[in-house]
Design an enzyme around this catalytic site. Structure first.
Site, PDB file in Angstrom:
ATOM      1  N   GLY A   1      59.735  64.618  71.775  1.00 47.21           N
ATOM      2  CA  GLY A   1      59.783  64.006  70.456  1.00 47.21           C
ATOM      3  C   GLY A   1      58.502  64.026  69.660  1.00 47.21           C
TER       4      GLY A   1
ATOM      5  CB  SER B   1      57.896  69.293  71.810  1.00 46.72           C
ATOM      6  OG  SER B   1      57.729  67.883  71.749  1.00 46.72           O
TER       7      SER B   1
HETATM    8  P1  13P Z   1      62.653  66.979  71.490  1.00 45.39           P
HETATM    9  O1  13P Z   1      63.048  68.437  71.504  1.00 45.39           O
HETATM   10  O2  13P Z   1      62.897  66.331  70.160  1.00 45.39           O
HETATM   11  O3  13P Z   1      61.288  66.773  72.032  1.00 45.39           O
HETATM   12  O4  13P Z   1      63.670  66.235  72.483  1.00 45.39           O
HETATM   13  C1  13P Z   1      63.792  66.714  73.768  1.00 45.39           C
HETATM   14  C2  13P Z   1      64.907  65.998  74.408  1.00 45.39           C
HETATM   15  O5  13P Z   1      64.797  64.828  74.732  1.00 45.39           O
HETATM   16  C3  13P Z   1      66.151  66.738  74.611  1.00 45.39           C
HETATM   17  O6  13P Z   1      67.021  66.044  75.430  1.00 45.39           O
END
Ligand code: 13P
Length: 256
Positions: A171, A210
């Site tokens: 995230g 990410s």
């Molecule tokens: P992000 O790609 O937003 O970092 O989220 C990863 C995730 O938790 C997918 O399940």
């Protein structure tokens, strides 16, 4: 093994927004790219409309969670047969956000895997260490414990994917290094080889945290991942379609 690219939309989008996003992804991935399985996991409320948007696309539908019982007095929960009736083939189980905010435990995760398998659903088991665990040198122990707890006493072959999602990489736009990904997946594959020797090679081992259209390839190539679990970038149809195309056989051939 086919690559596996999973979109986790998390708690984003109404039914209409989900249907529109799925339609854009499906339109831009027609015909379905070879060598890659693509799964969209919208919120429960959008599953029905997304299923319609994906009809005849070759793309698959998944849920973000499931309960371990098939029916009963479990207010707010969603049972496996409700998901299969909607056309789901996959379910994300044990995501770190559920572990952190909603009391998901290793024991509950194991029961959810059993529920998936009773109903022919493929669970995508999420494991990963927190920043504090990483700083304390506990990454390997944490991954080992989470995978072992989920599979203890369960015999293969059963359909399964495992996603290594370092909590600190989710995230914030701070992805793990491909070498961290490779190290984490090596631990996970080691547990699979110990506990599920005959079918460890059939388990797709993904990386999530990410992932975007620019860094995805490094996780498959240097990071040894069989695919990606994509959060934020899966809400951007152009980025997500690019990830899927790069993962496909065509994308791989084109890269050489
Ligand atoms: P992000 O790609 O937003 O970092 O989220 C990863 C995730 O938790 C997918 O399940």
């Amino acid at each position: 093994m086919q690559r596996l690219i999973v979109a986790n939309w998390k708690m984003h989008g109404t039914q209409a927004e989900g249907a529109a996003l799925a339609a854009r992804v499906a339109t831009n991935l027609r015909p379905a790219p070879p060598g890659v399985d693509v799964v969209l996991c919208p919120p429960f409320t959008a599953l029905d409309r997304v299923a319609s948007a994906l009809a005849a696309s070759g793309l698959r539908l998944g849920a973000q969670d499931v309960f371990w019982e098939d029916r009963g007095a479990f207010t707010g929960e969603v049972a496996p047969p409700m998901l299969t009736a909607l056309g789901c083939t996959h379910v994300i189980v044990g995501h770190s956000e559920r572990r952190a905010h909603l009391g998901e435990t290793d024991a509950g995760v194991a029961r959810k895997l059993d529920a998936c398998w009773r109903h022919g659903l493929t669970p995508i088991l999420c494991v990963g260490e927190t920043a504090a665990e990483r700083a304390a040198g506990q990454t390997e122990a944490r991954l080992h414990a989470q995978v072992a707890a989920a599979l203890e006493g369960r015999k293969c072959p059963k359909p399964l994917a495992v996603a290594y999602e370092p909590v600190w990489a989710i995230g914030g736009g701070r992805a793990a290094a491909p070498a961290d990904c490779a190290a984490g997946l090596a631990v996970i594959r080691g547990v699979l080889a110990e506990m599920w020797a005959e079918c460890a090679d059939d388990v797709a081992c993904l990386y999530g945290g990410s992932v975007n259209a620019e860094n995805c390839r490094a996780f498959w190539e240097e990071g040894a991942a069989d695919g990606s679990l994509v959060g934020g970038a899966s809400l951007d149809p152009a980025a997500f379609v690019s990830i899927c195309r790069q993962a496909s056989l065509e994308g791989r051939a084109w890269s050489r």
